[in-house]
Design an enzyme around this catalytic site. Sequence first.
Site, PDB file in Angstrom:
ATOM      1  N   PRO A  12       0.749  -1.187  -0.057  1.00 56.35           N
ATOM      2  CA  PRO A  12      -0.056   0.042   0.003  1.00 56.35           C
ATOM      3  C   PRO A  12       0.737   1.229   0.030  1.00 56.35           C
ATOM      4  CG  PRO A  12       0.102  -1.096   2.250  1.00 56.35           C
ATOM      5  CD  PRO A  12       0.571  -1.948   1.064  1.00 56.35           C
ATOM      6  N   ASN A  13       0.152   2.181  -0.702  1.00 56.28           N
ATOM      7  CA  ASN A  13       0.875   3.519  -0.849  1.00 56.28           C
ATOM      8  C   ASN A  13       2.039   3.590  -1.580  1.00 56.28           C
ATOM      9  OD1 ASN A  13      -1.101   4.668   0.973  1.00 56.28           O
ATOM     10  ND2 ASN A  13      -0.053   3.620   2.853  1.00 56.28           N
ATOM     11  N   ARG A  20       5.176  10.731  -2.833  1.00 54.90           N
ATOM     12  CA  ARG A  20       5.098  10.569  -1.302  1.00 54.90           C
ATOM     13  C   ARG A  20       6.392  10.621  -0.566  1.00 54.90           C
ATOM     14  NH1 ARG A  20       4.947   4.409   1.117  1.00 54.90           N
ATOM     15  NH2 ARG A  20       4.292   5.003   3.398  1.00 54.90           N
ATOM     16  N   TYR A  25      11.593   8.026   0.752  1.00 58.83           N
ATOM     17  CA  TYR A  25      11.316   7.224  -0.162  1.00 58.83           C
ATOM     18  C   TYR A  25      11.978   7.203  -1.441  1.00 58.83           C
ATOM     19  CZ  TYR A  25       7.974   5.526   3.208  1.00 58.83           C
ATOM     20  OH  TYR A  25       7.553   4.981   4.516  1.00 58.83           O
ATOM     21  N   ASN A  76       7.794  -5.805  -1.132  1.00 64.50           N
ATOM     22  CA  ASN A  76       7.678  -4.677   0.108  1.00 64.50           C
ATOM     23  C   ASN A  76       6.160  -4.613   0.484  1.00 64.50           C
ATOM     24  OD1 ASN A  76       7.661  -2.433   1.312  1.00 64.50           O
ATOM     25  ND2 ASN A  76       8.585  -1.210  -0.356  1.00 64.50           N
ATOM     26  N   ALA A  79       3.209  -0.826   4.854  1.00 61.73           N
ATOM     27  CA  ALA A  79       2.812  -0.729   6.307  1.00 61.73           C
ATOM     28  C   ALA A  79       2.252  -2.200   6.755  1.00 61.73           C
ATOM     29  CB  ALA A  79       1.579   0.261   6.158  1.00 61.73           C
ATOM     30  N   GLU A 100      12.168  -9.670   1.294  1.00 61.15           N
ATOM     31  CA  GLU A 100      11.388  -8.553   1.661  1.00 61.15           C
ATOM     32  C   GLU A 100      12.144  -7.449   1.615  1.00 61.15           C
ATOM     33  OE1 GLU A 100       9.065  -8.741   5.426  1.00 61.15           O
ATOM     34  OE2 GLU A 100      10.143  -6.969   5.980  1.00 61.15           O
ATOM     35  N   HIS A 102      12.571  -2.907   1.651  1.00 62.44           N
ATOM     36  CA  HIS A 102      12.047  -1.683   1.949  1.00 62.44           C
ATOM     37  C   HIS A 102      12.846  -0.879   1.398  1.00 62.44           C
ATOM     38  CE1 HIS A 102       9.203  -3.474   4.967  1.00 62.44           C
ATOM     39  NE2 HIS A 102      10.144  -4.318   5.175  1.00 62.44           N
ATOM     40  N   ARG A 109      13.842   4.254  11.844  1.00 61.45           N
ATOM     41  CA  ARG A 109      12.984   5.066  11.893  1.00 61.45           C
ATOM     42  C   ARG A 109      11.956   4.721  12.965  1.00 61.45           C
ATOM     43  NH1 ARG A 109       9.926   4.595   6.575  1.00 61.45           N
ATOM     44  NH2 ARG A 109       8.730   6.435   7.446  1.00 61.45           N
TER      45      ARG A 109
HETATM   46  C1  DQA Z   1       8.259   0.869   3.614  1.00 56.27           C
HETATM   47  C2  DQA Z   1       8.471   1.083   4.934  1.00 56.27           C
HETATM   48  C3  DQA Z   1       7.151   1.005   5.538  1.00 56.27           C
HETATM   49  O1  DQA Z   1       7.335   1.187   7.109  1.00 56.27           O
HETATM   50  C4  DQA Z   1       6.113   2.015   5.175  1.00 56.27           C
HETATM   51  O2  DQA Z   1       4.913   1.691   5.678  1.00 56.27           O
HETATM   52  C5  DQA Z   1       6.258   2.130   4.043  1.00 56.27           C
HETATM   53  C6  DQA Z   1       7.221   1.567   2.861  1.00 56.27           C
HETATM   54  C7  DQA Z   1       9.634   1.137   2.814  1.00 56.27           C
HETATM   55  O3  DQA Z   1       9.703   0.733   1.529  1.00 56.27           O
HETATM   56  O4  DQA Z   1      10.794   1.831   3.366  1.00 56.27           O
HETATM   57  O5  DQA Z   1       4.955   2.188   3.284  1.00 56.27           O
HETATM   58  O6  DQA Z   1       7.961  -0.519   3.404  1.00 56.27           O
END
Ligand code: DQA
Length: 150
Positions: A12-13, A20, A25, A76, A79, A100, A102, A109
């Site tokens: 998501p997002n 964003r 990011y 990825n 959240a 995984e 990120h 963080r």
């Molecule tokens: C994320 C890190 C997560 O904590 C966050 O909620 C994201 C992106 C990253 O790629 O750094 O949406 O997965």
Amino acid sequence: MSAAKVLVIHGPNLNLLGVREPKVYGSHSLAEIDTMIRQEAAALDVEVRTVQSNHEGAIVEAIHKALDWAQIIIINPAAYTHTSVAIRDALAAVRLPAIEVHLSNVHAREEFRQRSLTAPVCAGVISGFGAHGYLAALRLALTLIEPGDI
Ligand code: DQA
């Protein structure tokens, strides 16, 4: 020998990458990152498919469907990393090797980002290298495939 097949799942997002929180990011859009992934995959002779969803259930279903096609999942979970028992259970259920990724260094963080429900069912985690993390994951994916698997 046929090419290894890798499914990349963006949570998501991540469709908002580029606009964003670019300081966290990076400035690449998701479309740009997917292009980089496809270019790296072509160089490595890997077949790749990418999918993004903002919905937990859709991500669970994408993981289930990976069984029909993929040998490896790069994910990825965004959240959902920190909250989703359902995505963790789906990864454990299909038993495909998963990596995984990120973009940000989640360990540098907020405390809530330092717990991953999904990492324990993945082969490993790449965190903090921006879009390069996906490209590294593609290369590392090849180390997780037995020669007889492809
Ligand atoms: C994320 C890190 C997560 O904590 C966050 O909620 C994201 C992106 C990253 O790629 O750094 O949406 O997965």
